[in-house]
Design a protein around this motif. Structure first.
Motif, PDB file in Angstrom:
ATOM      1  N   VAL A  13      12.679  17.869   0.056  1.00 21.93           N
ATOM      2  CA  VAL A  13      12.618  17.099  -1.185  1.00 21.93           C
ATOM      3  C   VAL A  13      11.403  16.175  -1.189  1.00 21.93           C
ATOM      4  O   VAL A  13      10.648  16.115  -2.161  1.00 21.93           O
ATOM      5  N   LYS A  14      11.211  15.461  -0.092  1.00 23.82           N
ATOM      6  CA  LYS A  14      10.075  14.545   0.004  1.00 23.82           C
ATOM      7  C   LYS A  14       8.751  15.287  -0.172  1.00 23.82           C
ATOM      8  O   LYS A  14       7.844  14.821  -0.875  1.00 23.82           O
ATOM      9  N   LYS A  15       8.631  16.438   0.472  1.00 25.48           N
ATOM     10  CA  LYS A  15       7.392  17.206   0.406  1.00 25.48           C
ATOM     11  C   LYS A  15       7.112  17.670  -1.014  1.00 25.48           C
ATOM     12  O   LYS A  15       5.970  17.617  -1.484  1.00 25.48           O
ATOM     13  N   TYR A  16       8.151  18.106  -1.725  1.00 20.14           N
ATOM     14  CA  TYR A  16       7.940  18.604  -3.078  1.00 20.14           C
ATOM     15  C   TYR A  16       7.466  17.489  -4.009  1.00 20.14           C
ATOM     16  O   TYR A  16       6.502  17.668  -4.761  1.00 20.14           O
ATOM     17  N   ASP A  20       4.940   8.376  -2.391  1.00 18.06           N
ATOM     18  CA  ASP A  20       6.031   7.418  -2.547  1.00 18.06           C
ATOM     19  C   ASP A  20       7.139   7.945  -3.458  1.00 18.06           C
ATOM     20  O   ASP A  20       8.297   7.569  -3.306  1.00 18.06           O
ATOM     21  N   ALA A  21       6.805   8.823  -4.385  1.00 20.08           N
ATOM     22  CA  ALA A  21       7.818   9.401  -5.267  1.00 20.08           C
ATOM     23  C   ALA A  21       8.851  10.174  -4.467  1.00 20.08           C
ATOM     24  O   ALA A  21      10.048  10.149  -4.788  1.00 20.08           O
ATOM     25  N   GLY A  22       8.412  10.869  -3.421  1.00 22.41           N
ATOM     26  CA  GLY A  22       9.353  11.581  -2.569  1.00 22.41           C
ATOM     27  C   GLY A  22      10.017  10.671  -1.560  1.00 22.41           C
ATOM     28  O   GLY A  22      11.231  10.746  -1.333  1.00 22.41           O
ATOM     29  N   ARG A  91       5.112  -1.903  -1.808  1.00 19.11           N
ATOM     30  CA  ARG A  91       4.967  -0.449  -1.906  1.00 19.11           C
ATOM     31  C   ARG A  91       6.328   0.241  -1.819  1.00 19.11           C
ATOM     32  O   ARG A  91       6.478   1.404  -2.216  1.00 19.11           O
ATOM     33  N   ASN A  92       7.323  -0.466  -1.324  1.00 19.68           N
ATOM     34  CA  ASN A  92       8.673   0.093  -1.243  1.00 19.68           C
ATOM     35  C   ASN A  92       9.468  -0.158  -2.513  1.00 19.68           C
ATOM     36  O   ASN A  92      10.702  -0.154  -2.491  1.00 19.68           O
ATOM     37  N   THR A  93       8.788  -0.401  -3.611  1.00 25.10           N
ATOM     38  CA  THR A  93       9.452  -0.595  -4.900  1.00 25.10           C
ATOM     39  C   THR A  93       8.891   0.402  -5.912  1.00 25.10           C
ATOM     40  O   THR A  93       7.817   0.969  -5.723  1.00 25.10           O
ATOM     41  N   GLY A  94       9.623   0.566  -6.991  1.00 22.45           N
ATOM     42  CA  GLY A  94       9.149   1.423  -8.065  1.00 22.45           C
ATOM     43  C   GLY A  94      10.291   1.832  -8.965  1.00 22.45           C
ATOM     44  O   GLY A  94      11.459   1.502  -8.695  1.00 22.45           O
TER      45      GLY A  94
END
Length: 291
Positions: A13-16, A20-22, A91-94
């Motif tokens: 999932v992270k790779k796709y 940071d989105a993943g 950076r750990n927010t969004g």
């Protein structure tokens, strides 16, 4: 575009989704391993204090985001690169966006996690996915547990200031949350707190606050209309305290709605397969009456 399944790994999932989105789809403050599958992480051992987790929901929301990413961005940083440079933890927010109809009202969904971690996959992403199916634009906030109110205030400002780009109605929104996230929604749903934390008076107050299972008890004439649900067997947030708060909101003329579900424990999320299933329709209808 891949079709994720319960056997897809966190690493897949992270790779796709990439970057940071993943990375921020999964709690950064808990030991989630890239080799674990979506099935293996959908339990209360990974999502502390949560019950009635459903792997089919986890799979559905990841696929929903993948489908949207093929058309438009799903993730936005709420702090600029300069602001992140000043405080690297930003950076750990969004915010993740589950898009609805263009220029429709929006929600910001805040997961709980005891201000220890952010339980998005159980307590905000599923809600946002369902809300978007009804035509509204639904954001989920990934915040820092040590600065939750600051980050929610920043998210509100970011969405208001980028409403045209995000294709949302800046005049109408609601704040949602479960457990710790419900406290965040209630705090920033208060007009005085909103103005204090943003330093602005041009941002409208939320039309409504939607709260699940929390111990929040403050009452103020500046509070927003409030919808609440909780289970009778919640060992963290006593339903009587939640109902009592609404009693006092009612007394000062603020619209409220309360739902109690027999036998449910803390952190049931959408309540799929329980007595609470479908509560989100009541909550959306409550919000719509306030617009």
């Amino acid at each position: 575009m891949p079709q994720f399944t319960e056997n897809s790994t966190i690493g897949d999932v992270k790779k796709y989704f990439g970057g940071d989105a993943g990375r921020l789809l999964f709690p950064v403050d808990r030991p989630f391993e890239d080799t674990e599958t979506l099935s293996q992480i959908t339990n209360s051992g990974h999502y502390l204090w949560y019950s009635d987790l459903n792997v089919s929901t986890t799979v559905a929301l990841v696929n929903s985001l993948a489908k949207q990413q093929a058309v438009r961005p799903i993730f936005y940083h709420i702090y600029s690169e300069q602001e992140i440079g000043q405080h690297p933890s930003r950076r750990n927010t969004g915010i993740y966006l589950f898009s609805g109809q263009p220029h429709a009202p929006f929600t910001i969904n805040n997961a709980g996690g005891g201000f220890y971690y952010v339980a998005g996959m159980q307590d905000s992403f599923p809600h946002a996915m369902e809300i978007s199916k009804r035509g509204y634009n639904a954001f989920t906030l990934i915040y820092r547990p040590e600065t939750p109110y600051e980050d929610l205030a920043q998210a509100i400002q970011f969405i208001e200031d980028h409403a045209e780009e995000l294709q949302v109605d800046p005049h109408h929104y609601s704040l949602w949350g479960g457990s710790a996230g419900a406290r965040m929604a209630a705090e920033l749903g208060n007009l005085d707190v909103l103005r204090s934390l943003t330093g602005r008076d041009d941002i409208p107050q939320a039309d409504a606050v939607i709260m699940q299972y929390t111990g929040y008890g403050k009452v103020s004439p500046a509070d927003a209309p409030t919808y609440v649900n909780v289970g009778t067997s919640d060992w963290i947030a006593d339903w009587r305290g939640m109902k009592q708060r609404l009693f006092y909101l009612d007394k000062i003329g603020i619209p409220t709605e309360f739902h109690l579900y027999n036998g449910l424990q803390h952190g049931y999320g959408l309540g799929i397969g329980t007595e609470a299933e479908g509560w989100i329709n009541d909550a959306i209808a409550f919000w719509e009456r306030q617009i």
